[in-house]
Design a protein around this motif. Structure first.
Motif: not given
Ligand code: C2E
Ligand code: MG
Ligand code: MG
Length: 333
Positions: A36-38, A47-50, A61-67
Motif C-alpha cells: 500500500e505504500a511507496t 501504520a500511525d494512522l491505523a 484492538q488492531w486496525r489495518r490501514y485503508q485509504r
C-alpha cells in the motif's frame, strides 16, 4: 499478520503483577504493508494512522490501514477546525422541542437543542458534530453558550407570558462541562444575571456518561444544583447501566426513556411499562422520548407515563415559533 496482532493483544492483556496493584496495559496496533505504500515514510504514516484509529475505537484492538481512513481523518480534522471557529464566532443557535403533558398536549417545558449554522452546509444537527465537540473539549465553551442562550430565552418567555404560565427550559449538559472547575458557579451566575429562577431550569445528563466510578464529584455537584431548585433529568434512560440502585441513591427528578424503547413499545410494551412503574415507585417523573405515533401516546397514557416529547407533538422549533406553537398546541391533540 492480523493473527499475529491478535496474539500480541491477547498476550499483553494479561495483567502484569507488581508489588502494589496488578497493572493492566492497553494495547493498540496499526497495520499496513509495502503493497500500500511507496516508501518508508509513507509506510510509517499509514501504520500511525491505523494505530490512531485503533486507539480512537477504544484501544485493545488492531486496525489495518485503508485509504478511506485517511479521508475520514482529514474530514474530522476539518470539522474540528470549523467547530473551533464556530465557537469563537458564535455560529450556534438553539431550537426548542416541547415536553408535553401526554393527557392534553400542553407544553410544560422545552428542551433546548443546539444547531450549528455551518458556513457551507447550512444548519446542521448535533449528530454531525457533538462527538467531535466532546473529543476536542469544544463542548465546554459551546455548552456555556447553550446555557446562557437558553436562559435568555426563558427570561423572554417569562416577560411575555402571564405569571406562572412560562414553561421551563431543559438543557443538555456534557459530563465534560462538570469536569471543568466552577460549573456550579457558572450555572448560578447565569441564573442570576438572566433573572431566571432555578425552578425554570432542568439539566439533562446522559446515562451512559454517568456510569463510571469516578463520577462521585459530578453527583455531588448535581446535588448542589438540585438543592438550589433545579430539576435533574437522566437522558436516554435504558441505553446504559440503568440500575435501580443508582436511581434511588442519586439526586434525580426525571427519567427520560430513550426513543429506541418507545419505538419497540407496541410489540414489547413490558419494558417501558416496567420503567414507568419503577420510576413512579421512586417518585420520579417520566418523560418518553421520540413519540411519533398516536398509538404510542395512548399506550403511554394507559401506563401512567405523564410526559412525552416527539414529532407527534412537534419537531424542535425556532425560538420565534415557540410561543405561536404554545397557543395552538391544545387544539392539535
Ligand atoms: P437528546 O437530548 O436525547 O435529544 C433528543 C433528540 O431526538 C433530538 O435530536 C430531537 O430532535 C430528536 N427527536 C425528538 N423527537 C423525535 C422523534 O419523534 N423522532 C425522531 N426521530 N427524533 C426525535 P437532536 O436535536 O439531533 O439532538 C441529538 C442529541 O445531541 C441530543 O439527544 C443530545 O444528546 C445532544 N445535544 C443536543 N443539544 C445539545 C447541547 O446543547 N449540549 C449537549 N451536550 N448535547 C446536546
Ligand atoms: Mg436531551
Ligand atoms: Mg435523549
Amino acid at each position: 499478520m492480523e493473527e499475529t496482532a491478535t496474539r500480541i493483544l491477547t498476550a499483553l492483556a494479561t495483567p502484569i503483577a507488581t508489588d502494589a496493584k496488578p497493572l493492566h496495559a492497553m494495547t493498540s496496533i496499526g497495520i499496513t504493508t509495502t503493497l500500500e505504500a511507496t516508501d518508508g515514510d509513507e509506510l510509517l504514516r499509514q501504520a500511525d494512522l491505523a494505530l490512531y484509529v485503533a486507539k480512537g475505537a477504544g484501544k485493545n484492538q488492531w486496525r489495518r490501514y485503508q485509504r478511506h481512513l485517511h479521508d475520514e481523518m482529514v474530514e474530522r480534522l476539518e470539522l474540528r477546525s470549523a467547530l473551533d471557529h464556530a465557537v469563537n464566532e458564535g455560529r450556534f443557535l438553539l431550537h426548542y422541542q416541547p415536553i408535553v403533558d401526554l393527557t392534553n398536549g400542553h407544553a410544560v417545558g422545552f428542551e433546548a437543542l443546539v444547531r450549528w449554522a455551518h458556513p457551507n452546509r447550512g444548519v446542521i444537527t448535533p449528530d454531525q458534530f457533538i462527538e467531535v465537540a466532546e473529543e476536542s473539549g469544544l463542548i465546554v465553551p459551546m455548552g456555556r453558550w447553550v446555557l446562557e442562550e437558553a436562559l435568555r430565552t426563558v427570561s423572554e418567555w417569562r416577560r411575555i407570558l402571564p405569571p406562572g404560565r412560562a414553561p421551563y427550559v431543559s438543557v443538555n449538559v456534557s459530563v465534560r462541562q462538570f469536569r471543568e472547575a466552577g460549573f456550579v458557579d457558572q450555572v448560578r451566575n447565569a441564573l442570576q444575571h438572566t433573572g431566571v429562577p432555578p425552578e425554570s431550569l432542568m439539566l439533562e445528563i446522559t446515562e451512559t456518561l454517568l456510569m463510571k466510578d469516578d463520577e462521585q464529584r459530578i453527583w455531588a455537584d448535581l446535588g448542589v444544583l438540585r438543592e438550589m431548585g433545579m430539576r435533574i433529568a437522566i437522558d436516554d434512560f435504558g441505553t446504559g447501566y440503568s440500575s435501580l440502585g443508582y436511581l434511588r441513591q442519586h439526586p434525580i427528578d426525571i427519567v427520560k426513556i430513550d426513543k429506541t424503547f418507545i419505538d419497540d413499545m407496541v410489540t414489547s410494551p413490558q419494558l417501558v411499562g416496567g420503567i414507568v412503574s419503577l420510576a413512579r415507585s421512586l417518585q420520579l417523573v417520566v418523560v418518553a422520548e421520540g413519540i411519533e405515533d398516536m398509538a404510542h401516546r395512548d399506550l403511554l397514557v394507559q401506563m401512567g407515563c405523564p410526559l412525552g416529547q416527539g414529532f407527534l407533538f412537534s419537531t424542535p422549533l425556532g425560538p420565534t415559533e415557540v410561543l405561536a406553537w404554545m397557543s395552538s398546541a391544545a387544539v392539535a391533540i
